[in-house]
Motif scaffolding. Structure first.
Motif, mmCIF file in Angstrom:
data_model
loop_
_atom_site.group_PDB
_atom_site.id
_atom_site.type_symbol
_atom_site.label_atom_id
_atom_site.label_comp_id
_atom_site.label_asym_id
_atom_site.label_seq_id
_atom_site.Cartn_x
_atom_site.Cartn_y
_atom_site.Cartn_z
ATOM 1 N N VAL A 1 1.792 -6.954 -10.822
ATOM 2 C CA VAL A 1 2.441 -6.800 -11.020
ATOM 3 C C VAL A 1 3.657 -8.427 -11.482
ATOM 4 C CG1 VAL A 1 3.152 -4.638 -12.242
ATOM 5 C CG2 VAL A 1 4.348 -5.964 -9.746
ATOM 6 N N GLU A 2 4.107 -8.940 -12.488
ATOM 7 C CA GLU A 2 5.046 -10.273 -12.166
ATOM 8 C C GLU A 2 5.896 -9.556 -10.796
ATOM 9 O OE1 GLU A 2 4.377 -12.704 -13.139
ATOM 10 O OE2 GLU A 2 2.926 -12.692 -14.819
ATOM 11 N N GLU A 3 7.023 -8.745 -10.741
ATOM 12 C CA GLU A 3 7.732 -8.307 -9.729
ATOM 13 C C GLU A 3 8.427 -7.204 -10.242
ATOM 14 O OE1 GLU A 3 11.593 -9.989 -7.468
ATOM 15 O OE2 GLU A 3 10.839 -11.479 -9.145
ATOM 16 N N LEU A 4 8.348 -6.351 -8.929
ATOM 17 C CA LEU A 4 8.641 -4.290 -8.827
ATOM 18 C C LEU A 4 10.657 -4.639 -9.115
ATOM 19 C CD1 LEU A 4 7.225 -3.148 -6.372
ATOM 20 C CD2 LEU A 4 6.820 -2.835 -8.868
ATOM 21 N N PRO A 5 11.152 -3.912 -9.605
ATOM 22 C CA PRO A 5 12.282 -4.300 -9.582
ATOM 23 C C PRO A 5 13.725 -4.177 -8.549
ATOM 24 C CG PRO A 5 11.614 -2.133 -10.547
ATOM 25 C CD PRO A 5 10.697 -3.048 -10.451
ATOM 26 N N THR A 6 12.580 -3.268 -8.224
ATOM 27 C CA THR A 6 13.075 -2.671 -6.565
ATOM 28 C C THR A 6 12.075 -3.442 -5.579
ATOM 29 O OG1 THR A 6 14.643 -1.549 -7.145
ATOM 30 C CG2 THR A 6 14.787 -1.044 -4.967
ATOM 31 N N PRO A 7 12.490 -3.895 -4.116
ATOM 32 C CA PRO A 7 11.646 -4.371 -2.993
ATOM 33 C C PRO A 7 11.226 -3.230 -3.270
ATOM 34 C CG PRO A 7 13.582 -6.042 -3.075
ATOM 35 C CD PRO A 7 13.627 -4.821 -3.940
ATOM 36 N N PRO A 8 9.582 -2.820 -2.338
ATOM 37 C CA PRO A 8 9.210 -1.402 -1.340
ATOM 38 C C PRO A 8 10.172 -1.911 -0.368
ATOM 39 C CG PRO A 8 7.588 -3.395 -1.876
ATOM 40 C CD PRO A 8 8.653 -3.844 -2.611
ATOM 41 N N PRO A 9 10.533 -0.870 0.151
ATOM 42 C CA PRO A 9 10.844 -0.203 1.591
ATOM 43 C C PRO A 9 10.837 -1.375 3.026
ATOM 44 C CG PRO A 9 9.989 1.618 0.886
ATOM 45 C CD PRO A 9 9.956 1.373 0.095
ATOM 46 N N THR A 10 9.196 -1.219 2.240
ATOM 47 C CA THR A 10 8.551 -1.848 3.710
ATOM 48 C C THR A 10 8.425 -3.563 3.967
ATOM 49 O OG1 THR A 10 6.485 -2.715 2.273
ATOM 50 C CG2 THR A 10 6.272 0.019 4.031
ATOM 51 N N ALA A 11 9.271 -3.811 2.625
ATOM 52 C CA ALA A 11 9.243 -5.636 2.242
ATOM 53 C C ALA A 11 10.016 -5.754 3.350
ATOM 54 C CB ALA A 11 9.806 -6.098 1.140
ATOM 55 N N TRP B 1 0.541 -0.720 0.042
ATOM 56 C CA TRP B 1 -0.152 0.044 0.582
ATOM 57 C C TRP B 1 1.048 1.208 -0.420
ATOM 58 C CZ3 TRP B 1 -1.683 2.043 4.963
ATOM 59 C CH2 TRP B 1 -2.540 3.187 5.137
ATOM 60 N N TYR B 2 0.496 2.186 -0.455
ATOM 61 C CA TYR B 2 1.452 3.229 -1.182
ATOM 62 C C TYR B 2 0.139 4.205 -0.497
ATOM 63 C CZ TYR B 2 5.390 0.879 -3.772
ATOM 64 O OH TYR B 2 5.437 -0.168 -4.150
ATOM 65 N N ARG B 3 0.742 5.673 -0.463
ATOM 66 C CA ARG B 3 -0.124 7.284 -0.342
ATOM 67 C C ARG B 3 1.211 7.750 -0.587
ATOM 68 N NH1 ARG B 3 -3.749 8.170 4.775
ATOM 69 N NH2 ARG B 3 -5.040 6.760 3.614
ATOM 70 N N ALA B 4 1.046 8.377 -1.743
ATOM 71 C CA ALA B 4 1.300 9.471 -2.453
ATOM 72 C C ALA B 4 2.912 9.710 -2.515
ATOM 73 C CB ALA B 4 1.423 10.956 -1.082
ATOM 74 N N GLY B 5 3.067 8.208 -3.182
ATOM 75 C CA GLY B 5 3.652 7.699 -3.686
ATOM 76 C C GLY B 5 4.646 6.865 -2.723
ATOM 77 N N ARG B 6 4.666 6.976 -1.541
ATOM 78 C CA ARG B 6 5.561 6.035 -0.569
ATOM 79 C C ARG B 6 5.025 5.032 0.155
ATOM 80 N NH1 ARG B 6 6.103 6.100 5.297
ATOM 81 N NH2 ARG B 6 4.358 7.134 4.868
ATOM 82 N N ALA B 7 5.406 4.505 0.312
ATOM 83 C CA ALA B 7 4.975 2.596 0.446
ATOM 84 C C ALA B 7 5.048 3.280 2.603
ATOM 85 C CB ALA B 7 5.965 1.904 0.947
ATOM 86 N N VAL B 8 3.500 2.123 2.747
ATOM 87 C CA VAL B 8 3.439 2.972 3.635
ATOM 88 C C VAL B 8 3.020 1.096 4.167
ATOM 89 C CG1 VAL B 8 1.117 3.161 5.583
ATOM 90 C CG2 VAL B 8 1.804 4.272 3.175
ATOM 91 N N ARG B 9 2.737 -0.032 4.565
ATOM 92 C CA ARG B 9 2.807 -1.435 4.118
ATOM 93 C C ARG B 9 2.772 -2.462 3.273
ATOM 94 N NH1 ARG B 9 0.207 -2.245 9.458
ATOM 95 N NH2 ARG B 9 0.477 -4.011 9.186
ATOM 96 N N THR B 10 3.509 -3.368 3.849
ATOM 97 C CA THR B 10 3.762 -4.184 3.085
ATOM 98 C C THR B 10 2.915 -5.060 3.558
ATOM 99 O OG1 THR B 10 5.804 -4.345 1.360
ATOM 100 C CG2 THR B 10 4.867 -6.237 1.753
ATOM 101 N N TRP B 11 2.054 -6.827 2.993
ATOM 102 C CA TRP B 11 1.515 -8.147 3.558
ATOM 103 C C TRP B 11 1.492 -8.644 1.924
ATOM 104 C CZ3 TRP B 11 -1.337 -3.191 3.896
ATOM 105 C CH2 TRP B 11 -2.095 -2.991 4.725
ATOM 106 N N GLU B 12 1.905 -9.906 3.055
ATOM 107 C CA GLU B 12 2.090 -11.586 1.946
ATOM 108 C C GLU B 12 0.253 -11.941 1.186
ATOM 109 O OE1 GLU B 12 4.348 -15.275 2.641
ATOM 110 O OE2 GLU B 12 3.281 -15.285 4.055
ATOM 111 N N VAL B 13 0.420 -12.120 0.810
ATOM 112 C CA VAL B 13 -1.158 -12.481 -0.046
ATOM 113 C C VAL B 13 -1.275 -13.578 -0.470
ATOM 114 C CG1 VAL B 13 -1.763 -10.204 -0.023
ATOM 115 C CG2 VAL B 13 -0.103 -11.186 -2.849
ATOM 116 N N SER B 14 -2.519 -14.524 -0.982
ATOM 117 C CA SER B 14 -3.001 -15.357 -2.027
ATOM 118 C C SER B 14 -3.453 -14.726 -2.890
ATOM 119 C CB SER B 14 -3.575 -16.012 -1.022
ATOM 120 O OG SER B 14 -3.842 -16.836 -0.002
#
Length: 304
Positions: A294-304, A185-198
């Motif tokens: 997407v399949e995968e981001l080129p760089t993991p988000p900082p919250t990952a 989840w991004y807000r104003a272009g900044r990564a806020v939270r990351t979750w594992e999903v099915s």
């Protein structure tokens, strides 16, 4: 789970086309419920900005003589609903672009949607889908025309001439990575939270590309963990691949009664997150916000 028609809160309930409980408990991973009209004034986050026929908000000023005119739309054109959108809309050329879409468009009357600026009218967009207000992310602007992501279609754009809509700011974005089974989840272009999903199982993969939060629906059964569901604008890429009871359903973002399958491909195309994650998204992310798979981001988000 499918809901072939949407209803308002006052008419909430299951439609005759909905799957039965046995199918629901096994494969109810697509969204087919009654969307809930917005009742929480805090969810709007910002007042809409009204566009005008001569200069919609934030559109480049185009001399009238250089703006492609809108061909008259036949009265018999279909209106886009929860059913699959009609063919004829152009592909989204930036379907996998994760640049945030920061503005949404809400029709204030029935307006014609075209296949290009000054092109052919394909269908009508209405202010609501079965009484639920619809806001679509703005994907492009050209020569005084505005392109939005099409509801009930995958990776398609609709071009709209000036007038007949308002615009609203969108501060949030959801990005889903299929290889990593990760939602950010991004807000104003900044990564806020990351979750594992099915995500979707083989043959029923979660569709790639840009879509958006179409609306919110209450959970129909305990399998959804008692948490509301987000219906997205996207639909299964192969409608015939899903169980017969789920035909016509949309892809959903929701939780489940257990977290044992997070990180796996087990759904019929939906995105399944934890209960706490879904509650946070419901509280923070308004309908109309963009979702990109997407399949995968080129760089993991900082919250990952």
């Amino acid at each position: 789970m499918p809901f072939d028609r949407l209803t308002s809160r006052a008419r909430r309930g299951w439609l005759a086309a909905a799957v039965g409980v046995p199918v629901l408990l096994v494969t109810a991973l697509l969204t087919g419920l009654a969307l809930t009209p917005e009742t929480d004034p805090t969810a709007r986050q910002a007042a809409p900005t009204t566009s005008t026929p001569s200069a919609p908000a934030n559109v480049e000023q185009v001399p009238e003589e250089s703006m492609p005119p809108a061909a008259p739309a036949p009265a018999g054109l279909p209106v886009i609903t929860y059913d699959p959108a009609p063919d004829g809309f152009p592909d989204d050329p930036a379907a996998l672009d994760t640049t945030p879409l920061t503005e949404g468009l809400h029709p204030t009357r029935k307006i014609a949607a075209y296949d290009a600026p000054g092109g052919r009218p394909v269908a009508f967009l209405a202010p609501t889908i079965s009484e639920v207000e619809v806001t679509m992310p703005i994907a492009d602007r050209r020569a005084g025309w505005t392109a939005v992501l099409v509801p009930s279609a995958n990776r398609k754009l609709a071009w709209l001439p000036p007038g007949g809509f308002t615009t609203v700011p969108l501060r949030d974005q959801i990005v889903v990575e299929r290889r990593k089974h990760r939602l950010t989840w991004y807000r104003a272009g900044r990564a806020v939270r990351t979750w594992e999903v099915s995500l979707g199982q083989r043959g029923q993969e979660t569709p790639l590309g840009r879509t958006f939060v179409l609306g919110r629906t209450p959970p129909p059964q305990d399998v959804y963990g008692g948490v509301d569901i987000y219906a997205l604008g996207s639909v299964p890429d192969d409608p015939d691949s899903v169980p017969a009871g789920l035909r016509g359903a949309h892809i959903g973002l929701h939780t489940w009664y257990h977290d044992g399958e997070l990180g796996e491909n087990t759904t019929n195309g939906c995105i399944r997150v934890t209960r706490s994650g879904q509650r946070e998204l419901l509280a923070e992310v308004r309908p109309g916000s963009s979702v990109v798979v997407v399949e995968e981001l080129p760089t993991p988000p900082p919250t990952a």
